[in-house]
Design a protein around this motif. Structure first.
Motif, PDB file in Angstrom:
ATOM      1  N   GLY A  14      49.195  40.670  37.945  1.00  0.00           N
ATOM      2  CA  GLY A  14      47.862  41.105  37.553  1.00  0.00           C
ATOM      3  C   GLY A  14      46.769  40.376  38.320  1.00  0.00           C
ATOM      4  N   MET A  15      46.971  39.079  38.535  1.00  0.00           N
ATOM      5  CA  MET A  15      46.002  38.296  39.310  1.00  0.00           C
ATOM      6  C   MET A  15      45.936  38.789  40.756  1.00  0.00           C
ATOM      7  SD  MET A  15      46.846  34.468  37.965  1.00  0.00           S
ATOM      8  CE  MET A  15      46.881  34.090  36.224  1.00  0.00           C
ATOM      9  N   LEU A  16      47.094  39.109  41.314  1.00  0.00           N
ATOM     10  CA  LEU A  16      47.136  39.629  42.683  1.00  0.00           C
ATOM     11  C   LEU A  16      46.506  41.018  42.758  1.00  0.00           C
ATOM     12  CD1 LEU A  16      50.688  38.424  43.694  1.00  0.00           C
ATOM     13  CD2 LEU A  16      48.515  37.593  44.614  1.00  0.00           C
ATOM     14  N   ALA A  17      46.699  41.817  41.731  1.00  0.00           N
ATOM     15  CA  ALA A  17      46.078  43.142  41.692  1.00  0.00           C
ATOM     16  C   ALA A  17      44.560  43.001  41.678  1.00  0.00           C
ATOM     17  CB  ALA A  17      46.567  43.909  40.461  1.00  0.00           C
ATOM     18  N   GLU A  18      44.067  42.007  40.955  1.00  0.00           N
ATOM     19  CA  GLU A  18      42.625  41.744  40.924  1.00  0.00           C
ATOM     20  C   GLU A  18      42.115  41.375  42.318  1.00  0.00           C
ATOM     21  OE1 GLU A  18      39.756  38.303  39.071  1.00  0.00           O
ATOM     22  OE2 GLU A  18      41.488  38.914  37.891  1.00  0.00           O
ATOM     23  N   LEU A  19      42.875  40.566  43.019  1.00  0.00           N
ATOM     24  CA  LEU A  19      42.490  40.143  44.372  1.00  0.00           C
ATOM     25  C   LEU A  19      42.450  41.315  45.341  1.00  0.00           C
ATOM     26  CD1 LEU A  19      42.013  37.985  46.640  1.00  0.00           C
ATOM     27  CD2 LEU A  19      44.497  37.830  46.809  1.00  0.00           C
ATOM     28  N   THR A  20      43.489  42.143  45.312  1.00  0.00           N
ATOM     29  CA  THR A  20      43.634  43.193  46.309  1.00  0.00           C
ATOM     30  C   THR A  20      42.979  44.505  45.926  1.00  0.00           C
ATOM     31  OG1 THR A  20      45.729  43.963  45.381  1.00  0.00           O
ATOM     32  CG2 THR A  20      45.847  42.227  47.069  1.00  0.00           C
ATOM     33  N   GLY A  21      42.698  44.679  44.641  1.00  0.00           N
ATOM     34  CA  GLY A  21      42.154  45.951  44.182  1.00  0.00           C
ATOM     35  C   GLY A  21      43.196  47.045  44.120  1.00  0.00           C
ATOM     36  N   LYS A  22      44.477  46.666  44.189  1.00  0.00           N
ATOM     37  CA  LYS A  22      45.571  47.638  44.119  1.00  0.00           C
ATOM     38  C   LYS A  22      46.159  47.637  42.714  1.00  0.00           C
ATOM     39  CE  LYS A  22      47.161  47.061  48.887  1.00  0.00           C
ATOM     40  NZ  LYS A  22      48.303  46.682  49.721  1.00  0.00           N
ATOM     41  N   PRO A  23      46.775  48.750  42.319  1.00  0.00           N
ATOM     42  CA  PRO A  23      47.489  48.761  41.038  1.00  0.00           C
ATOM     43  C   PRO A  23      48.641  47.752  41.066  1.00  0.00           C
ATOM     44  CG  PRO A  23      47.270  50.984  41.933  1.00  0.00           C
ATOM     45  CD  PRO A  23      46.815  50.031  42.992  1.00  0.00           C
ATOM     46  N   ARG A  30      56.381  39.638  48.242  1.00  0.00           N
ATOM     47  CA  ARG A  30      56.142  38.463  49.102  1.00  0.00           C
ATOM     48  C   ARG A  30      54.672  38.073  49.078  1.00  0.00           C
ATOM     49  NH1 ARG A  30      60.137  36.504  51.758  1.00  0.00           N
ATOM     50  NH2 ARG A  30      58.898  35.479  53.344  1.00  0.00           N
ATOM     51  N   LEU A  31      54.423  36.761  49.185  1.00  0.00           N
ATOM     52  CA  LEU A  31      53.065  36.237  49.161  1.00  0.00           C
ATOM     53  C   LEU A  31      52.663  35.685  50.516  1.00  0.00           C
ATOM     54  CD1 LEU A  31      53.223  34.122  45.880  1.00  0.00           C
ATOM     55  CD2 LEU A  31      52.194  36.377  46.170  1.00  0.00           C
ATOM     56  N   GLY A  32      51.422  35.934  50.903  1.00  0.00           N
ATOM     57  CA  GLY A  32      50.836  35.281  52.063  1.00  0.00           C
ATOM     58  C   GLY A  32      50.069  34.055  51.594  1.00  0.00           C
ATOM     59  N   SER A  33      49.537  33.304  52.537  1.00  0.00           N
ATOM     60  CA  SER A  33      48.836  32.073  52.180  1.00  0.00           C
ATOM     61  C   SER A  33      47.575  32.348  51.366  1.00  0.00           C
ATOM     62  CB  SER A  33      48.499  31.264  53.436  1.00  0.00           C
ATOM     63  OG  SER A  33      47.710  32.021  54.325  1.00  0.00           O
ATOM     64  N   MET A  34      46.874  33.439  51.653  1.00  0.00           N
ATOM     65  CA  MET A  34      45.678  33.766  50.893  1.00  0.00           C
ATOM     66  C   MET A  34      46.030  34.106  49.443  1.00  0.00           C
ATOM     67  SD  MET A  34      42.656  36.542  51.591  1.00  0.00           S
ATOM     68  CE  MET A  34      43.589  37.979  51.110  1.00  0.00           C
ATOM     69  N   GLU A  35      47.065  34.886  49.260  1.00  0.00           N
ATOM     70  CA  GLU A  35      47.492  35.240  47.905  1.00  0.00           C
ATOM     71  C   GLU A  35      47.933  34.001  47.131  1.00  0.00           C
ATOM     72  OE1 GLU A  35      48.032  38.900  50.409  1.00  0.00           O
ATOM     73  OE2 GLU A  35      48.740  36.857  50.639  1.00  0.00           O
ATOM     74  N   LEU A  36      48.647  33.113  47.801  1.00  0.00           N
ATOM     75  CA  LEU A  36      49.099  31.892  47.133  1.00  0.00           C
ATOM     76  C   LEU A  36      47.915  31.022  46.722  1.00  0.00           C
ATOM     77  CD1 LEU A  36      51.220  29.983  46.102  1.00  0.00           C
ATOM     78  CD2 LEU A  36      51.522  29.144  48.453  1.00  0.00           C
ATOM     79  N   ALA A  37      46.961  30.853  47.613  1.00  0.00           N
ATOM     80  CA  ALA A  37      45.773  30.056  47.293  1.00  0.00           C
ATOM     81  C   ALA A  37      45.023  30.668  46.106  1.00  0.00           C
ATOM     82  CB  ALA A  37      44.860  29.951  48.511  1.00  0.00           C
ATOM     83  N   TRP A  38      44.917  31.990  46.079  1.00  0.00           N
ATOM     84  CA  TRP A  38      44.250  32.692  44.984  1.00  0.00           C
ATOM     85  C   TRP A  38      44.976  32.434  43.664  1.00  0.00           C
ATOM     86  CZ3 TRP A  38      39.964  35.265  43.712  1.00  0.00           C
ATOM     87  CH2 TRP A  38      39.987  36.190  42.685  1.00  0.00           C
ATOM     88  N   LEU A  39      46.300  32.536  43.682  1.00  0.00           N
ATOM     89  CA  LEU A  39      47.069  32.312  42.463  1.00  0.00           C
ATOM     90  C   LEU A  39      46.917  30.886  41.952  1.00  0.00           C
ATOM     91  CD1 LEU A  39      50.400  34.258  43.111  1.00  0.00           C
ATOM     92  CD2 LEU A  39      48.500  34.894  41.598  1.00  0.00           C
ATOM     93  N   VAL A  40      47.004  29.915  42.847  1.00  0.00           N
ATOM     94  CA  VAL A  40      46.846  28.515  42.438  1.00  0.00           C
ATOM     95  C   VAL A  40      45.483  28.334  41.779  1.00  0.00           C
ATOM     96  CG1 VAL A  40      46.604  26.133  43.260  1.00  0.00           C
ATOM     97  CG2 VAL A  40      48.472  27.558  44.124  1.00  0.00           C
ATOM     98  N   HIS A  41      44.452  28.849  42.423  1.00  0.00           N
ATOM     99  CA  HIS A  41      43.088  28.730  41.891  1.00  0.00           C
ATOM    100  C   HIS A  41      42.980  29.344  40.492  1.00  0.00           C
ATOM    101  CE1 HIS A  41      38.732  28.841  41.695  1.00  0.00           C
ATOM    102  NE2 HIS A  41      38.802  30.137  41.502  1.00  0.00           N
ATOM    103  N   LEU A  42      43.459  30.567  40.329  1.00  0.00           N
ATOM    104  CA  LEU A  42      43.323  31.241  39.037  1.00  0.00           C
ATOM    105  C   LEU A  42      44.156  30.584  37.946  1.00  0.00           C
ATOM    106  CD1 LEU A  42      43.102  35.048  39.852  1.00  0.00           C
ATOM    107  CD2 LEU A  42      41.288  33.460  39.260  1.00  0.00           C
ATOM    108  N   VAL A  43      45.358  30.148  38.290  1.00  0.00           N
ATOM    109  CA  VAL A  43      46.201  29.491  37.293  1.00  0.00           C
ATOM    110  C   VAL A  43      45.560  28.167  36.862  1.00  0.00           C
ATOM    111  CG1 VAL A  43      48.449  28.384  36.901  1.00  0.00           C
ATOM    112  CG2 VAL A  43      48.333  30.641  37.971  1.00  0.00           C
ATOM    113  N   GLN A  45      42.387  27.512  36.814  1.00  0.00           N
ATOM    114  CA  GLN A  45      41.252  27.872  35.955  1.00  0.00           C
ATOM    115  C   GLN A  45      41.721  28.301  34.567  1.00  0.00           C
ATOM    116  OE1 GLN A  45      38.884  30.861  37.975  1.00  0.00           O
ATOM    117  NE2 GLN A  45      37.367  29.308  38.475  1.00  0.00           N
ATOM    118  N   ARG A  46      42.723  29.147  34.537  1.00  0.00           N
ATOM    119  CA  ARG A  46      43.208  29.692  33.267  1.00  0.00           C
ATOM    120  C   ARG A  46      43.721  28.598  32.338  1.00  0.00           C
ATOM    121  NH1 ARG A  46      47.670  34.510  32.587  1.00  0.00           N
ATOM    122  NH2 ARG A  46      47.944  34.287  30.355  1.00  0.00           N
TER     123      ARG A  46
END
Length: 81
Positions: A14-23, A30-43, A45-46
């Motif tokens: 769900g967090m990745l869907a928020e980042l990419t705007g995809k369902p 698979r995760l890229g470095s941007m997706e991983l950084a986004w997940l770390v940040h959101l987790v 915060q949460r």
């Protein structure tokens, strides 16, 4: 926070869907470095915690499931610490 964190695979997707705007069903496994950084940040915060992930831990995260495993370990350690 105490005990096991309530973070699941669906939460990360769900967090990745928020980042990419995809369902959620179109999020790649698979995760890229941007997706991983986004997940770390959101987790962080949460759960209002800083995950002190090592370079080895970060290098080992290649998929959503890898991230879930590492994040659970880090969040559980933070809760127990």
């Amino acid at each position: 926070m105490s005990g096991q964190p309530d973070l699941g695979r669906a939460d990360l997707v769900g967090m990745l869907a928020e980042l990419t705007g995809k369902p959620a069903d179109q999020i790649p496994h698979r995760l890229g470095s941007m997706e991983l950084a986004w997940l770390v940040h959101l987790v962080e915060q949460r759960y209002d915690v800083r995950m002190d992930l090592t370079d080895d831990q970060l290098a080992g995260i290649r998929t959503v499931d890898d991230a879930l495993t590492v994040f659970h370990t880090s969040l559980t350690a933070a809760a127990d610490g």
